[in-house]
Design an enzyme around this catalytic site. Structure first.
Site, PDB file in Angstrom:
ATOM      1  N   ARG A   1      11.131  -5.916   4.999  1.00 21.08           N
ATOM      2  CA  ARG A   1      10.922  -4.483   4.739  1.00 21.08           C
ATOM      3  C   ARG A   1      11.889  -3.608   5.544  1.00 21.08           C
ATOM      4  NH1 ARG A   1       4.971  -2.275   5.408  1.00 21.08           N
ATOM      5  NH2 ARG A   1       5.113  -2.991   7.555  1.00 21.08           N
TER       6      ARG A   1
ATOM      7  N   ARG B   1      -0.783  -7.437  14.274  1.00 24.56           N
ATOM      8  CA  ARG B   1      -1.349  -6.489  13.309  1.00 24.56           C
ATOM      9  C   ARG B   1      -2.167  -7.213  12.248  1.00 24.56           C
ATOM     10  NH1 ARG B   1       4.099  -4.452  12.047  1.00 24.56           N
ATOM     11  NH2 ARG B   1       3.334  -3.266  10.291  1.00 24.56           N
TER      12      ARG B   1
ATOM     13  N   ARG C   1      11.523  -1.292  10.842  1.00 27.31           N
ATOM     14  CA  ARG C   1      10.596  -0.586  11.731  1.00 27.31           C
ATOM     15  C   ARG C   1      10.509  -1.291  13.082  1.00 27.31           C
ATOM     16  NH1 ARG C   1       5.195   0.597   8.234  1.00 27.31           N
ATOM     17  NH2 ARG C   1       4.272  -0.106  10.195  1.00 27.31           N
TER      18      ARG C   1
ATOM     19  N   ARG D   1      -9.360   2.069   9.292  1.00 22.98           N
ATOM     20  CA  ARG D   1      -8.949   0.730   9.688  1.00 22.98           C
ATOM     21  C   ARG D   1     -10.052   0.046  10.498  1.00 22.98           C
ATOM     22  NH1 ARG D   1      -3.117   1.762   9.489  1.00 22.98           N
ATOM     23  NH2 ARG D   1      -1.962  -0.164   9.755  1.00 22.98           N
TER      24      ARG D   1
ATOM     25  N   LYS E   1       0.825  -1.226   0.000  1.00 21.19           N
ATOM     26  CA  LYS E   1       0.000   0.000   0.000  1.00 21.19           C
ATOM     27  C   LYS E   1       0.852   1.266   0.000  1.00 21.19           C
ATOM     28  CE  LYS E   1      -2.308  -0.402   3.857  1.00 21.19           C
ATOM     29  NZ  LYS E   1      -1.876  -1.688   4.410  1.00 21.19           N
TER      30      LYS E   1
HETATM   31  P1  AMP Z   1       1.058   1.592   9.098  1.00 24.16           P
HETATM   32  O1  AMP Z   1       2.283   2.342   8.739  1.00 24.16           O
HETATM   33  O2  AMP Z   1      -0.151   2.004   8.293  1.00 24.16           O
HETATM   34  O3  AMP Z   1       1.263   0.097   9.125  1.00 24.16           O
HETATM   35  O4  AMP Z   1       0.705   2.015  10.611  1.00 24.16           O
HETATM   36  C1  AMP Z   1       1.596   1.735  11.674  1.00 24.16           C
HETATM   37  C2  AMP Z   1       0.839   1.673  12.993  1.00 24.16           C
HETATM   38  O5  AMP Z   1       0.230   2.946  13.264  1.00 24.16           O
HETATM   39  C3  AMP Z   1      -0.319   0.695  13.030  1.00 24.16           C
HETATM   40  O6  AMP Z   1       0.110  -0.642  13.323  1.00 24.16           O
HETATM   41  C4  AMP Z   1      -1.175   1.282  14.141  1.00 24.16           C
HETATM   42  O7  AMP Z   1      -0.619   1.017  15.417  1.00 24.16           O
HETATM   43  C5  AMP Z   1      -1.044   2.781  13.898  1.00 24.16           C
HETATM   44  N1  AMP Z   1      -2.102   3.274  12.965  1.00 24.16           N
HETATM   45  C6  AMP Z   1      -1.924   3.783  11.719  1.00 24.16           C
HETATM   46  N2  AMP Z   1      -3.093   4.138  11.173  1.00 24.16           N
HETATM   47  C7  AMP Z   1      -4.051   3.856  12.095  1.00 24.16           C
HETATM   48  C8  AMP Z   1      -5.474   3.954  12.127  1.00 24.16           C
HETATM   49  N3  AMP Z   1      -6.151   4.431  11.081  1.00 24.16           N
HETATM   50  N4  AMP Z   1      -6.117   3.553  13.246  1.00 24.16           N
HETATM   51  C9  AMP Z   1      -5.447   3.076  14.305  1.00 24.16           C
HETATM   52  N5  AMP Z   1      -4.107   2.918  14.353  1.00 24.16           N
HETATM   53  C10 AMP Z   1      -3.408   3.312  13.252  1.00 24.16           C
END
Ligand code: AMP
Length: 220
Positions: free
Chosen positions: A130, A173, A162, A93, A17
């Protein structure tokens, strides 16, 4: 002249994504809005909010709907997004976030929601390889590293794994994705907004598939 677009990218962690959202945002000349990147920026700034968010993120959990909705509400009311549109990556989400987005978008509704489909076995493999730039968030992998390991091609920043890409956090996740986020596929299907796009293949191939699905919608 390529017109702007208002769209959401759904897909499991590791589906590509982030990588594809950056390319689409450049192509359609709209901001790429990644809630994960916004949270990581707050963590780097070391704010109280950032520190609390980091704990949740490192454990593979979800930051509260209330906070995330507030963050996205602010961002989608800035003039670049109201004028041009956006590629929204990582939001919504959960069902309450999706309902809030309908309200926030209001008179400028989404053109489409893409589900970037990649099987779970493939994403586990992809996430463990990654790597991401600590400074500008550009995504790399062990297979596609920056030119000078491990310094970012864009900004020279350190490219690292990360903190939430540990095996335990990845599993949590992915579980949360199935439980909280995958029902949104149905939510958007029912509103005739969903485009399913195969996320397997080279980055260029997947970009071409995405652009063709988006262009069809925009021509609509
Ligand atoms: P991502 O980079 O999109 O994988 O986001 C990393 C982390 O940020 C996720 O595992 C969540 O802990 C938090 N996060 C990002 N976007 C959201 C969202 N829309 N709702 C809740 N937590 C979020």
């Amino acid at each position: 002249m390529i017109s702007g677009v208002r769209m959401v990218m759904l897909g499991r962690q590791g589906a590509g994504k982030g990588t594809q959202a950056v390319r689409l945002a450049r192509h359609y000349v709209v901001p790429h809005i990644s809630t994960g990147d916004m949270l990581r920026a707050a963590v780097k700034e070391g704010t109280e909010f950032g520190l609390r968010a980091k704990e949740v993120m490192d454990a593979g959990g979800l930051v509260s709907d209330e906070i995330m909705i507030g963050v996205v509400d602010d961002r989608l009311h800035q003039t670049d997004t109201t004028r041009r549109g956006y590629v929204l990556d990582g939001f919504p989400r959960t069902q309450p976030q999706a309902e809030a987005l309908d309200e926030i978008a209001g008179e400028r509704p989404l053109h489409l929601v893409v589900n970037l489909a990649v099987p779970v076995e493939v994403v586990v493999e992809r996430i463990s390889s990654r790597r991401q730039c600590e400074t500008c968030d550009t995504i790399y992998s062990v297979q596609e590293p920056p030119k000078y390991p491990w310094h970012c091609d864009n900004c020279g920043g350190d490219v690292v794994q990360r903190d939430d890409d540990t095996e335990e956090a990845i599993m949590r996740r992915l579980e949360l994705y199935e439980k909280e986020t995958s029902p949104l596929i149905d939510y958007y299907e029912k509103r005739s907004l969903l485009e399913e796009v195969d996320g397997l293949g080279s980055t260029d191939e997947v970009s071409r598939r995405l652009m063709s699905a988006i262009d069809k919608r925009l021509a609509g």
